[in-house]
Design a protein around this motif. Structure first.
Motif, PDB file in Angstrom:
ATOM      1  N   THR A 192     -37.653   8.652 -27.581  1.00 38.35           N
ATOM      2  CA  THR A 192     -38.256   9.931 -27.947  1.00 38.35           C
ATOM      3  C   THR A 192     -39.671   9.690 -28.468  1.00 38.35           C
ATOM      4  OG1 THR A 192     -36.087  10.830 -28.547  1.00 38.35           O
ATOM      5  CG2 THR A 192     -38.013  12.015 -29.343  1.00 38.35           C
ATOM      6  N   LEU A 193     -40.615  10.449 -27.938  1.00 32.53           N
ATOM      7  CA  LEU A 193     -42.014  10.347 -28.343  1.00 32.53           C
ATOM      8  C   LEU A 193     -42.436  11.666 -28.969  1.00 32.53           C
ATOM      9  CD1 LEU A 193     -44.824   8.910 -28.287  1.00 32.53           C
ATOM     10  CD2 LEU A 193     -45.162   9.991 -26.043  1.00 32.53           C
ATOM     11  N   PHE A 194     -42.994  11.590 -30.170  1.00 27.94           N
ATOM     12  CA  PHE A 194     -43.533  12.755 -30.854  1.00 27.94           C
ATOM     13  C   PHE A 194     -45.056  12.692 -30.783  1.00 27.94           C
ATOM     14  CE2 PHE A 194     -39.447  11.790 -32.802  1.00 27.94           C
ATOM     15  CZ  PHE A 194     -38.822  13.032 -32.838  1.00 27.94           C
ATOM     16  N   VAL A 195     -45.665  13.751 -30.234  1.00 30.14           N
ATOM     17  CA  VAL A 195     -47.123  13.850 -30.162  1.00 30.14           C
ATOM     18  C   VAL A 195     -47.505  15.314 -30.394  1.00 30.14           C
ATOM     19  CG1 VAL A 195     -47.517  11.892 -28.607  1.00 30.14           C
ATOM     20  CG2 VAL A 195     -47.050  14.154 -27.652  1.00 30.14           C
ATOM     21  N   HIS A 196     -48.794  15.563 -30.578  1.00 30.69           N
ATOM     22  CA  HIS A 196     -49.208  16.948 -30.782  1.00 30.69           C
ATOM     23  C   HIS A 196     -49.151  17.741 -29.483  1.00 30.69           C
ATOM     24  CE1 HIS A 196     -51.062  20.531 -32.224  1.00 30.69           C
ATOM     25  NE2 HIS A 196     -52.062  20.423 -31.368  1.00 30.69           N
ATOM     26  N   ALA A 197     -49.791  17.221 -28.427  1.00 23.49           N
ATOM     27  CA  ALA A 197     -49.985  18.035 -27.221  1.00 23.49           C
ATOM     28  C   ALA A 197     -49.148  17.591 -26.035  1.00 23.49           C
ATOM     29  CB  ALA A 197     -51.465  18.021 -26.830  1.00 23.49           C
ATOM     30  N   GLY A 198     -48.998  16.280 -25.824  1.00 16.96           N
ATOM     31  CA  GLY A 198     -48.310  15.757 -24.654  1.00 16.96           C
ATOM     32  C   GLY A 198     -48.949  14.455 -24.218  1.00 16.96           C
ATOM     33  N   ILE A 199     -48.663  14.060 -22.978  1.00 22.04           N
ATOM     34  CA  ILE A 199     -49.236  12.830 -22.440  1.00 22.04           C
ATOM     35  C   ILE A 199     -49.641  13.061 -20.984  1.00 22.04           C
ATOM     36  CG2 ILE A 199     -47.845  11.362 -23.959  1.00 22.04           C
ATOM     37  CD1 ILE A 199     -46.116  10.642 -21.531  1.00 22.04           C
ATOM     38  N   LYS A 200     -50.532  12.208 -20.491  1.00 23.16           N
ATOM     39  CA  LYS A 200     -50.826  12.212 -19.064  1.00 23.16           C
ATOM     40  C   LYS A 200     -49.596  11.701 -18.317  1.00 23.16           C
ATOM     41  CE  LYS A 200     -55.860  11.685 -18.741  1.00 23.16           C
ATOM     42  NZ  LYS A 200     -56.953  10.735 -18.413  1.00 23.16           N
ATOM     43  N   PRO A 201     -49.075  12.466 -17.363  1.00 22.66           N
ATOM     44  CA  PRO A 201     -47.847  12.054 -16.691  1.00 22.66           C
ATOM     45  C   PRO A 201     -47.976  10.692 -16.024  1.00 22.66           C
ATOM     46  CG  PRO A 201     -48.342  14.353 -16.210  1.00 22.66           C
ATOM     47  CD  PRO A 201     -49.531  13.798 -16.933  1.00 22.66           C
ATOM     48  N   TYR A 241     -52.152   3.306 -22.615  1.00 26.28           N
ATOM     49  CA  TYR A 241     -53.339   3.709 -21.857  1.00 26.28           C
ATOM     50  C   TYR A 241     -53.730   5.163 -22.113  1.00 26.28           C
ATOM     51  CZ  TYR A 241     -52.965  -0.646 -19.259  1.00 26.28           C
ATOM     52  OH  TYR A 241     -52.912  -1.976 -18.905  1.00 26.28           O
ATOM     53  N   GLN A 242     -52.965   5.868 -22.926  1.00 29.40           N
ATOM     54  CA  GLN A 242     -53.303   7.248 -23.259  1.00 29.40           C
ATOM     55  C   GLN A 242     -54.375   7.239 -24.348  1.00 29.40           C
ATOM     56  OE1 GLN A 242     -51.537  10.039 -21.982  1.00 29.40           O
ATOM     57  NE2 GLN A 242     -49.915   8.913 -20.891  1.00 29.40           N
ATOM     58  N   THR A 243     -55.360   8.097 -24.211  1.00 28.13           N
ATOM     59  CA  THR A 243     -56.371   8.216 -25.264  1.00 28.13           C
ATOM     60  C   THR A 243     -55.877   9.172 -26.351  1.00 28.13           C
ATOM     61  OG1 THR A 243     -57.524  10.104 -24.300  1.00 28.13           O
ATOM     62  CG2 THR A 243     -58.179   7.911 -23.525  1.00 28.13           C
ATOM     63  N   ASP A 244     -56.498   9.069 -27.521  1.00 31.46           N
ATOM     64  CA  ASP A 244     -56.182  10.034 -28.568  1.00 31.46           C
ATOM     65  C   ASP A 244     -56.422  11.463 -28.066  1.00 31.46           C
ATOM     66  OD1 ASP A 244     -55.681   7.859 -30.160  1.00 31.46           O
ATOM     67  OD2 ASP A 244     -57.282   8.251 -31.611  1.00 31.46           O
ATOM     68  N   GLU A 245     -57.486  11.651 -27.296  1.00 32.99           N
ATOM     69  CA  GLU A 245     -57.795  12.982 -26.775  1.00 32.99           C
ATOM     70  C   GLU A 245     -56.677  13.491 -25.876  1.00 32.99           C
ATOM     71  OE1 GLU A 245     -61.459  15.442 -24.654  1.00 32.99           O
ATOM     72  OE2 GLU A 245     -61.527  13.256 -24.719  1.00 32.99           O
ATOM     73  N   ASP A 246     -56.137  12.621 -25.021  1.00 30.36           N
ATOM     74  CA  ASP A 246     -54.994  13.017 -24.190  1.00 30.36           C
ATOM     75  C   ASP A 246     -53.862  13.550 -25.059  1.00 30.36           C
ATOM     76  OD1 ASP A 246     -56.225  12.031 -21.847  1.00 30.36           O
ATOM     77  OD2 ASP A 246     -55.287  10.049 -22.064  1.00 30.36           O
ATOM     78  N   ILE A 250     -48.428   7.714 -17.172  1.00 31.81           N
ATOM     79  CA  ILE A 250     -49.341   6.716 -17.734  1.00 31.81           C
ATOM     80  C   ILE A 250     -48.705   6.136 -18.998  1.00 31.81           C
ATOM     81  CG2 ILE A 250     -51.663   6.270 -18.613  1.00 31.81           C
ATOM     82  CD1 ILE A 250     -51.605   7.156 -15.697  1.00 31.81           C
ATOM     83  N   PRO A 251     -48.569   4.802 -19.103  1.00 31.07           N
ATOM     84  CA  PRO A 251     -47.984   4.215 -20.311  1.00 31.07           C
ATOM     85  C   PRO A 251     -48.747   4.629 -21.565  1.00 31.07           C
ATOM     86  CG  PRO A 251     -48.187   2.560 -18.593  1.00 31.07           C
ATOM     87  CD  PRO A 251     -48.903   3.780 -18.096  1.00 31.07           C
ATOM     88  N   LEU A 252     -48.030   4.702 -22.674  1.00 30.72           N
ATOM     89  CA  LEU A 252     -48.626   5.192 -23.917  1.00 30.72           C
ATOM     90  C   LEU A 252     -49.856   4.380 -24.317  1.00 30.72           C
ATOM     91  CD1 LEU A 252     -48.357   7.232 -26.239  1.00 30.72           C
ATOM     92  CD2 LEU A 252     -46.907   5.576 -27.418  1.00 30.72           C
TER      93      LEU A 252
END
Length: 247
Positions: free
Chosen positions: A163-172, A178-183, A174-176
């Motif tokens: 389970t991943l908790f984030v504000h907005a979501g992630i780029k589908p 490699y996700q930017t804070d902006e993503d 893409i491993p975490l």
């Protein structure tokens, strides 16, 4: 240039239940009532519980300063509490660091946030003719240091097993790492349509709906409390997500 925010892995911790809230937006009374509801629900459960806040504590609603004060104080007894950074929280902090480059925050629901610190931005800028930099200086003077420290310390993601908790979501897909804070703080599409495309359940806020959204391997819990909606409480226990009934 702001540093990358923390990403926290709680995998292996022993929590009997997880509760999540998102997009408080200055609605202090509703947040405190939700925490009361959570602690009442959890009182019959043994062991420690996890309380996740998914960001956007400021702007729009009337009591942003009280929300930040609450999150700067200790968590309820028996709980570990983690507060993530939302895009509104990040832009507020950017304004405090560089007001000229982030003047757009003032049209982003900021006026109620400033008012919660006793600052009438329209009067200061338009009637008195002060500069944006002077408005920022007044804001820093009015804010307790603990509130600024909290904004700087907010993590951008918490992982607990799958389970991943984030504000907005992630780029589908893409491993975490490699996700930017902006993503993680800003994304909507293609995440909302496609889900994470990873072996994860993503719990998020950011995109408001009238009711919680159970999408493809994602649960959206922003139900627009600052715009006349409600504050949704998601509970995960024994691997099963449920929505606590409204109070």
């Amino acid at each position: 240039m702001q540093h990358q925010r923390d990403r926290i892995d709680l995998t292996g911790r022993d929590y009997t239940a997880i509760y999540a809230l998102s997009d408080i937006h200055g609605c202090y009374d509703e947040m405190v009532e939700a925490e009361r509801h959570i602690t009442a629900d959890a009182c019959s459960l043994p062991g420690r519980k996890l309380l996740m806040y998914l960001g956007d504590y400021v702007d729009r609603g009337p009591r942003s300063s009280d929300v930040l004060a609450h999150l700067s104080a200790p968590a309820p007894e028996g709980f570990d509490r983690y507060a993530l950074c939302g895009n509104h929280d990040d832009v507020f902090l950017r304004f405090l660091d560089d007001p000229d480059a982030n003047i757009h925050w003032l049209e982003f629901g900021a006026l109620p946030t400033l008012a919660s610190y006793g600052i009438d931005a329209r009067h200061i800028l338009f009637d008195l003719g002060y500069s944006i930099g002077e408005l920022r200086d007044m804001t820093l003077k009015a804010m307790p240091a603990a509130h600024i420290d909290l904004l700087r310390s907010l993590a951008v993601a918490v992982t607990f097993g799958s389970t991943l908790f984030v504000h907005a979501g992630i780029k589908p897909g893409i491993p975490l790492s490699y996700q930017t804070d902006e993503d993680l703080m800003w994304i909507r599409e293609p995440f909302l349509s496609e889900g994470p495309q990873l072996p994860l359940l993503v719990v998020h806020g950011h995109t408001p709906h009238s009711r919680p959204t159970f999408g493809s391997s994602r649960i959206g819990i922003d139900t627009a409390v600052s715009m006349g909606g409600s504050l949704t409480i998601l509970k995960i226990a024994d691997g099963r997500p449920t929505i606590l009934p409204s109070i």
